[in-house]
Design an enzyme around this catalytic site. Structure first.
Site, PDB file in Angstrom:
ATOM      1  N   ASP A   8       0.699  -0.885  -0.054  1.00  0.00           N
ATOM      2  CA  ASP A   8      -0.483  -0.459  -0.085  1.00  0.00           C
ATOM      3  C   ASP A   8       0.472   1.160   0.373  1.00  0.00           C
ATOM      4  O   ASP A   8       1.509   1.569   1.333  1.00  0.00           O
ATOM      5  CB  ASP A   8      -0.966  -0.326   0.747  1.00  0.00           C
ATOM      6  N   ASP A 212      -1.513   5.310  -6.080  1.00  0.00           N
ATOM      7  CA  ASP A 212      -2.143   4.246  -5.010  1.00  0.00           C
ATOM      8  C   ASP A 212      -2.105   2.400  -5.154  1.00  0.00           C
ATOM      9  O   ASP A 212      -3.058   2.246  -5.495  1.00  0.00           O
ATOM     10  CB  ASP A 212      -3.308   4.290  -4.485  1.00  0.00           C
TER      11      ASP A 212
END
Length: 409
Positions: A8, A212
């Site tokens: 992440d 992201d």
């Protein structure tokens, strides 16, 4: 020990299930593997130690003084999802990617995650999460601050779910690049988009987007969302599936077989600041609605305000997050290949190949809201990114991170 962790770039802390009070079941089928979940036990490692209160990585000084260990708690955007516990230090063993691979020892800080809530008890990172953000507690920041790597890392997402992550990698001279714009209040990886191309149609635009890996799909606000989806639909040779509350996507198409080649879709590219073209190889995915009912969906979700380039738009690319030069680099790449790059580390320290497996998306993988519309899960913590108007899907691509912690291998 081996941990199947989610990657992440929208968050910072690396945490593992540890001394569990509330963690995912030790045998989890939610991630599609039906495999046993590994639990980190700091008492089984002679090199593990609690992070001292006086450490500059301990941000909760008051709570630390009360318990003699530095506590942490990260609350993520959706589905009441969080992780909490205390911070520990231990040795992470990495291997170099050169002709003569060497083992590199790196003392890192990560969370001993005693309590997980929400989606972390199911399919979202049941075996831990590797935050790759810009704060000093992230693994890339620690490795570069110790002089083990340059301040950069890369990831590659293969179309079959295989992937790799390399710390210290600054890419190659033939990659496309665009400047990274880092928000100093909530440090995240942002780039500027100046144009969108869908098949034979193009449009000049101007917007900033978060990059992201912790979000499975791509989120766009109008007018870009309407331009992209309208032109995608107009140039797609397939019968459109009607509105369906079981999926979070507006544009889906009926399939007559498992073969996606029966559906002809236009190419999608985005022009970035500086002129580099970011070509998307996997804009959609196959959704299994029920047995023998499949649809192909454009995996782009309409956002009320924020734009996010999610993991699906990164598939088939070697993505370089060069924090040192403040650029994002990319090139089309076969993730199975090992390519000469320009890591420029003090001691070359890249991670070993990290196999991954991608689940087929099914509507039941999401949480349901009161209106029976698909609700999806985000990995980004509230404290680091102002994502509040929508709930992105957790990344369905996982990386098998082999973490060799001394004395417990």
């Amino acid at each position: 020990m081996t941990f199947l962790v989610a990657l992440d770039t929208g968050s910072d802390l690396f945490w593992l299930p540890c001394n569990c009070t509330s963690c995912a079941p030790t045998v989890s089928t939610g991630n599609g593997f039906g495999s046993e979940i590994t639990i980190y036990n700091p008492n089984m490692s002679m090199t593990s130690q609690r992070l001292p209160c006086e450490s500059n990585l301990c941000e909760v000084q008051k709570g630390c003084s009360e318990t003699s260990q530095c506590p942490y708690k990260i609350v993520y955007v959706s589905a009441e999802t969080s992780s909490s516990g205390f911070l520990v230090e231990d040795i992470l063993y990495l291997t170099t990617e050169d002709a003569r691979p060497e083992i590199v020892e790196a003392q890192i800080v990560f969370g001993c995650g005693q309590v997980q809530t929400g989606s972390f008890l199911d399919a979202a990172a049941p075996n831990g999460l590797l935050g790759l953000g810009l704060e000093k507690v992230s693994v890339p920041s620690i490795l570069s601050s110790k002089g083990l790597t340059s301040d950069s890392f890369s990831m590659c997402f293969s179309q079959d779910g295989f992937g790799r992550i390399s710390f210290g990698d600054q890419g190659t001279s033939d990659q496309d690049e665009t400047p990274l714009h880092i928000n100093q209040v909530h440090p995240t990886y942002n780039i500027s988009i100046t144009g969108v191309v869908v098949g034979n149609t193009s449009e000049d635009v101007e917007f900033s987007t978060l990059f992201d890996t912790g979000t499975s799909f791509t989120y766009l606000a109008n007018p870009t969302y309407s331009f992209l989806t309208d032109n995608f639909n107009a140039q797609t040779d397939a019968i459109r599936h009607g509105p369906d509350p079981r999926v979070p996507f507006e544009y889906c198409y009926n399939m007559t077989s498992n073969d996606t080649s029966t559906i002809r879709v236009p190419n999608i590219s985005m022009k970035t600041e500086g002129g580099g073209m970011f070509s998307v190889s996997e804009p959609g995915l196959v959704v299994s609605l029920q047995e023998n009912e499949l649809v192909y969906c454009l995996a782009v979700v309409k956002s009320s305000k924020l734009n996010i380039i999610g993991q699906n738009f990164m598939t088939g690319l070697h993505i370089v997050f060069d924090r040192e030069r403040k650029v994002l680099g990319w090139k089309k790449f076969n993730c199975y290949d090992v390519e000469d790059s320009n890591p420029l580390p003090v001691n070359p320290s890249h991670s070993s190949l990290s196999p991954s497996v991608r689940d087929n998306y099914k509507p039941e993988d999401t949480k349901e809201n009161k209106n029976d519309t698909a609700k999806v899960t985000s990995l980004t913590p509230l404290s680091y990114s102002p994502r509040t108007n929508f709930i992105p899907l957790v990344s369905l691509v996982w990386f098998l991170l082999c973490i060799f912690l001394a004395d417990i291998c």
